[in-house]
Motif scaffolding. Structure first.
Motif, PDB file in Angstrom:
ATOM      1  N   ARG A   1      27.376 -27.899  -0.179  1.00 25.16           N
ATOM      2  CA  ARG A   1      28.303 -28.707  -0.497  1.00 25.16           C
ATOM      3  C   ARG A   1      27.908 -29.992  -1.146  1.00 25.16           C
ATOM      4  O   ARG A   1      28.840 -30.601  -1.828  1.00 25.16           O
ATOM      5  N   SER A   2      26.862 -30.556  -1.243  1.00 22.44           N
ATOM      6  CA  SER A   2      26.247 -31.566  -1.935  1.00 22.44           C
ATOM      7  C   SER A   2      26.127 -31.401  -3.163  1.00 22.44           C
ATOM      8  O   SER A   2      25.955 -32.212  -3.977  1.00 22.44           O
ATOM      9  N   PHE A   3      26.459 -30.106  -3.788  1.00 28.67           N
ATOM     10  CA  PHE A   3      26.468 -29.866  -5.321  1.00 28.67           C
ATOM     11  C   PHE A   3      27.521 -30.194  -6.086  1.00 28.67           C
ATOM     12  O   PHE A   3      27.557 -31.072  -7.082  1.00 28.67           O
ATOM     13  N   PHE A   4      28.854 -29.730  -5.659  1.00 26.01           N
ATOM     14  CA  PHE A   4      29.860 -29.951  -6.420  1.00 26.01           C
ATOM     15  C   PHE A   4      31.110 -30.911  -5.676  1.00 26.01           C
ATOM     16  O   PHE A   4      31.899 -31.320  -6.254  1.00 26.01           O
TER      17      PHE A   4
ATOM     18  N   ASN B   1      27.494 -28.829 -17.260  1.00 26.03           N
ATOM     19  CA  ASN B   1      25.929 -28.950 -17.414  1.00 26.03           C
ATOM     20  C   ASN B   1      25.244 -28.543 -16.392  1.00 26.03           C
ATOM     21  O   ASN B   1      24.314 -27.600 -16.579  1.00 26.03           O
ATOM     22  N   LYS B   2      25.710 -28.766 -15.147  1.00 28.76           N
ATOM     23  CA  LYS B   2      25.027 -28.447 -14.024  1.00 28.76           C
ATOM     24  C   LYS B   2      24.923 -26.759 -14.001  1.00 28.76           C
ATOM     25  O   LYS B   2      23.862 -26.189 -13.673  1.00 28.76           O
ATOM     26  N   LEU B   3      26.268 -26.061 -14.208  1.00 24.89           N
ATOM     27  CA  LEU B   3      26.183 -24.781 -14.145  1.00 24.89           C
ATOM     28  C   LEU B   3      25.331 -23.794 -15.266  1.00 24.89           C
ATOM     29  O   LEU B   3      24.790 -23.062 -14.993  1.00 24.89           O
ATOM     30  N   GLU B   4      25.366 -24.659 -16.594  1.00 27.24           N
ATOM     31  CA  GLU B   4      24.829 -24.149 -17.684  1.00 27.24           C
ATOM     32  C   GLU B   4      23.240 -24.212 -17.331  1.00 27.24           C
ATOM     33  O   GLU B   4      22.578 -23.009 -17.615  1.00 27.24           O
ATOM     34  N   ARG B   5      22.664 -25.246 -16.846  1.00 24.59           N
ATOM     35  CA  ARG B   5      21.309 -25.247 -16.435  1.00 24.59           C
ATOM     36  C   ARG B   5      21.016 -24.184 -15.294  1.00 24.59           C
ATOM     37  O   ARG B   5      20.016 -23.618 -15.276  1.00 24.59           O
ATOM     38  N   ILE B   6      21.940 -23.966 -14.289  1.00 20.07           N
ATOM     39  CA  ILE B   6      21.609 -22.905 -13.464  1.00 20.07           C
ATOM     40  C   ILE B   6      21.708 -21.618 -14.064  1.00 20.07           C
ATOM     41  O   ILE B   6      20.519 -20.859 -13.611  1.00 20.07           O
TER      42      ILE B   6
ATOM     43  N   PRO C   1      21.203 -28.795  -5.116  1.00 19.25           N
ATOM     44  CA  PRO C   1      21.090 -29.582  -6.129  1.00 19.25           C
ATOM     45  C   PRO C   1      19.482 -29.804  -6.666  1.00 19.25           C
ATOM     46  O   PRO C   1      19.219 -29.806  -7.895  1.00 19.25           O
ATOM     47  N   ALA C   2      18.439 -29.782  -5.805  1.00 22.77           N
ATOM     48  CA  ALA C   2      17.094 -29.904  -6.201  1.00 22.77           C
ATOM     49  C   ALA C   2      16.606 -28.943  -7.005  1.00 22.77           C
ATOM     50  O   ALA C   2      15.596 -28.927  -7.723  1.00 22.77           O
ATOM     51  N   LEU C   3      17.391 -27.610  -7.191  1.00 22.31           N
ATOM     52  CA  LEU C   3      16.747 -26.529  -7.749  1.00 22.31           C
ATOM     53  C   LEU C   3      16.637 -26.864  -9.310  1.00 22.31           C
ATOM     54  O   LEU C   3      16.070 -26.473 -10.228  1.00 22.31           O
TER      55      LEU C   3
ATOM     56  N   GLY D   1      13.435 -28.025 -11.443  1.00 21.77           N
ATOM     57  CA  GLY D   1      12.585 -26.953 -11.975  1.00 21.77           C
ATOM     58  C   GLY D   1      12.173 -26.019 -10.891  1.00 21.77           C
ATOM     59  O   GLY D   1      10.993 -25.232 -11.041  1.00 21.77           O
ATOM     60  N   ARG D   2      12.639 -25.831  -9.589  1.00 21.03           N
ATOM     61  CA  ARG D   2      12.244 -24.931  -8.843  1.00 21.03           C
ATOM     62  C   ARG D   2      12.744 -23.510  -9.106  1.00 21.03           C
ATOM     63  O   ARG D   2      13.614 -23.260  -9.732  1.00 21.03           O
ATOM     64  N   TYR D   3      11.794 -22.500  -8.477  1.00 22.87           N
ATOM     65  CA  TYR D   3      12.015 -21.344  -8.833  1.00 22.87           C
ATOM     66  C   TYR D   3      13.076 -20.707  -7.922  1.00 22.87           C
ATOM     67  O   TYR D   3      13.280 -20.942  -6.676  1.00 22.87           O
ATOM     68  N   PHE D   4      14.063 -20.152  -8.566  1.00 18.86           N
ATOM     69  CA  PHE D   4      15.388 -19.620  -7.585  1.00 18.86           C
ATOM     70  C   PHE D   4      15.946 -18.579  -8.282  1.00 18.86           C
ATOM     71  O   PHE D   4      16.065 -18.337  -9.731  1.00 18.86           O
TER      72      PHE D   4
END
Length: 543
Positions: free
Chosen positions: A364-367, A430-435, A454-456, A459-462
């Motif tokens: 929920r903290s994402f969008f 932009n967030k979705l494009e980076r994901i 959001p922390a991913l 640069g976290r591996y996911f």
């Protein structure tokens, strides 16, 4: 010293030369790049000291029967030797010293000042070899002015020893056949960058007079040949005085410059590197943006997806995208509302994956904050319609993007709300494009997974959960895979921002050619002033 010699000021300037190199090596070894520079120049200066091959003095009979005739002819033509009847009595002409004092030294003073001005910034537009040839010429001018050309003993066969350092610099400029022309070509280009010098041809003429052969007056070229003939009793051409395999005598790796200039070059390299990486980052942003912008047959952005998105809503009242351009407030409110209604479940709720059930892709903290703000803007846009005296058209909205002195209060408020909505769409896109770009492709298991945090984005591996699974949903995402659905949302976000001419998106795309040209310009500059390994590193970084 004569009346045309330098004042003490310019000649006291400490240069990065052989002496300072030896001092640095013996007493203060340099680290990193500066040490590499010193080592490279040290090799060059060592090669210069061995630029001249070993010669022996010709026997008297060889001199008399093979060499003298050519030497005598040379002396008569060049005005270097006095014509003598007795062969063993060859001697320099006293006119040589007078000519050099009257002409050569004043020319050298003038050229030294010009070269000082050119070399202060020449590294910005000359390559290292061109710059360093001009440095050698400047040193030669300095040496000429410092040299005493009085010739008390015109027959002294060891007179050459007095002019060894001057001879070495002169031979460096003739080490390769093309050096003089490379030097003159570089000087012509450099003079165009010096506004105070209007007559570049006269400067080039000075150079030719100093370094070229000239038989009208005793020239430095012929004088040095003559000194060698006098010492060794042999006839010489300039190539006879040069050891062709002495190695590199003009560096193509580093600039042979003063410490202050060297600091400026390093500073320029650091700044250019930073600017280049920034430009490359901007170019990547443009490329990521273009990846989601469909084009029509003419190569222009195709907005049919937005029209389809707008007109194929589930409401009973059908809307016309083209007609609603006459009321940009309603148009934007409906677009924002459709975005929330169509995508809130996948971004901030749950979607149904056949065989899995209802799944939550994002925490929920994402969008949630972005969507809450967008709902508030939709509500505000609905209220502001009542205060507008007439329809606020799309053309009027675009006109407000240009500076205007008088703007209607509610039109300005409407524009502000639309702009805030576009910011939210852009951020979410932009967030979705980076994901999508940073994710590790591959199907994640259906049992153990957690909503993306959001922390991913740091640069976290996911993995993207269920990216290849089809969504069962009665809206525009139904029938699409998770990956396709998120890509569609990014496309919608970017297209809406482009359609409304959001400056930092619309303007970014317009900058593409300028950014590419700037990158190429920076690479060319760094190719001239930086060491090859720095350029290779940057090319690896920017791809």
């Amino acid at each position: 010293m004569n009346e045309f010699a330098f004042k003490e000021g310019p000649l006291k300037e400490r240069s990065f030369n052989e002496t300072t190199y030896e001092e640095r090596s013996d007493h203060s070894p340099q680290q990193g790049t500066e040490q590499k520079k010193a080592d490279s120049l040290g090799r060059v200066w060592k090669n210069r000291r061995s630029i001249k091959p070993f010669h022996t003095q010709a026997s008297y009979f060889r001199y008399l029967f093979l060499e003298y005739r050519k030497i005598r002819y040379f002396g008569n033509v060049t005005h270097i030797f006095l014509p003598r009847i007795v062969p063993s009595g060859i001697q320099l002409s006293r006119d040589v010293g007078t000519t050099f004092t009257t002409y050569l030294q004043p020319w050298s003073v003038e050229l030294f000042e010009i070269l000082s001005s050119v070399l202060s910034t020449g590294w910005r537009y000359l390559d290292k070899k061109e710059f360093n040839l001009l440095v050698v010429l400047k040193k030669l001018c300095e040496k000429i002015v410092k040299t005493d050309f009085s010739l008390p003993d015109l027959k002294n066969r060891n007179l050459l020893e007095k002019y060894r350092s001057l001879e070495m610099l002169f031979l460096v400029l003739h080490y390769r056949q093309d050096y003089p022309e490379i030097l003159i070509s570089a000087l012509k280009r450099a003079l165009k960058k010096v506004p105070d010098i209007k007559d570049s041809q006269s400067v080039v003429l000075l150079v030719r007079r100093i370094i070229n052969r000239d038989d009208e007056l005793p020239s430095l070229y012929n004088f040095l040949l003559g000194l060698n003939m006098l010492k060794y009793r042999r006839y010489f051409e300039i190539n006879d005085l040069i050891h062709a395999n002495s190695g590199e005598v003009v560096s193509e790796e580093v600039f042979e410059c003063e410490g202050e200039t060297y600091h400026e070059i390093n500073q320029c390299i650091a700044e250019s590197r930073k600017e280049l990486l920034s430009l490359q980052k901007k170019l990547l942003e443009i490329q990521h943006l273009k990846q989601y912008l469909p084009l029509d047959e003419k190569g222009e952005i195709d907005y049919k997806i937005i029209e389809y998105f707008y007109e194929s809503n589930e409401q009973r009242k059908k809307c016309s995208f083209t007609e609603d351009l006459e009321d940009v407030v309603d148009l934007s409110a409906r677009l924002f509302g459709l975005f929330v209604n169509s995508f809130e479940n996948i971004l901030n709720g749950k979607i149904h994956i056949p065989g899995v059930g209802n799944v939550e892709l994002f925490a929920r903290s994402f969008f949630q904050v972005d969507l809450t703000k967008l709902k508030y803007i939709i509500e505000k846009l609905g209220k502001i319609t009542y205060y507008l005296e007439s329809h606020f058209t799309f053309e009027q909205y675009l006109a407000l993007l240009q500076p205007r002195k008088v703007v209607h209060r509610y039109e300005a408020e409407a524009k502000q709300l639309i702009d805030e909505g576009l910011v939210l769409l852009h951020d979410m896109g932009n967030k979705l494009e980076r994901i999508l770009r940073l994710r590790t492709p591959g199907e994640i298991g259906t049992e153990e997974y957690e909503p993306l945090e959001p922390a991913l984005l740091n640069g976290r591996y996911f993995h993207l959960p269920f990216e290849g699974r089809i969504i069962r949903y009665r809206n525009k995402l139904g029938g699409k895979t998770v990956l396709e659905a998120l890509s569609f949302i990014v496309r919608v976000c970017y297209l809406i921002c482009m359609f409304f001419h959001k400056p930092d998106v619309y303007g970014l795309l317009a900058e593409e050619e300028a950014v590419k040209e700037n990158i190429e310009s920076k690479l060319l500059l760094l190719g001239r002033i930086a060491k090859p390994e720095i350029l290779r590193e940057l090319r690896l970084l920017i791809g």
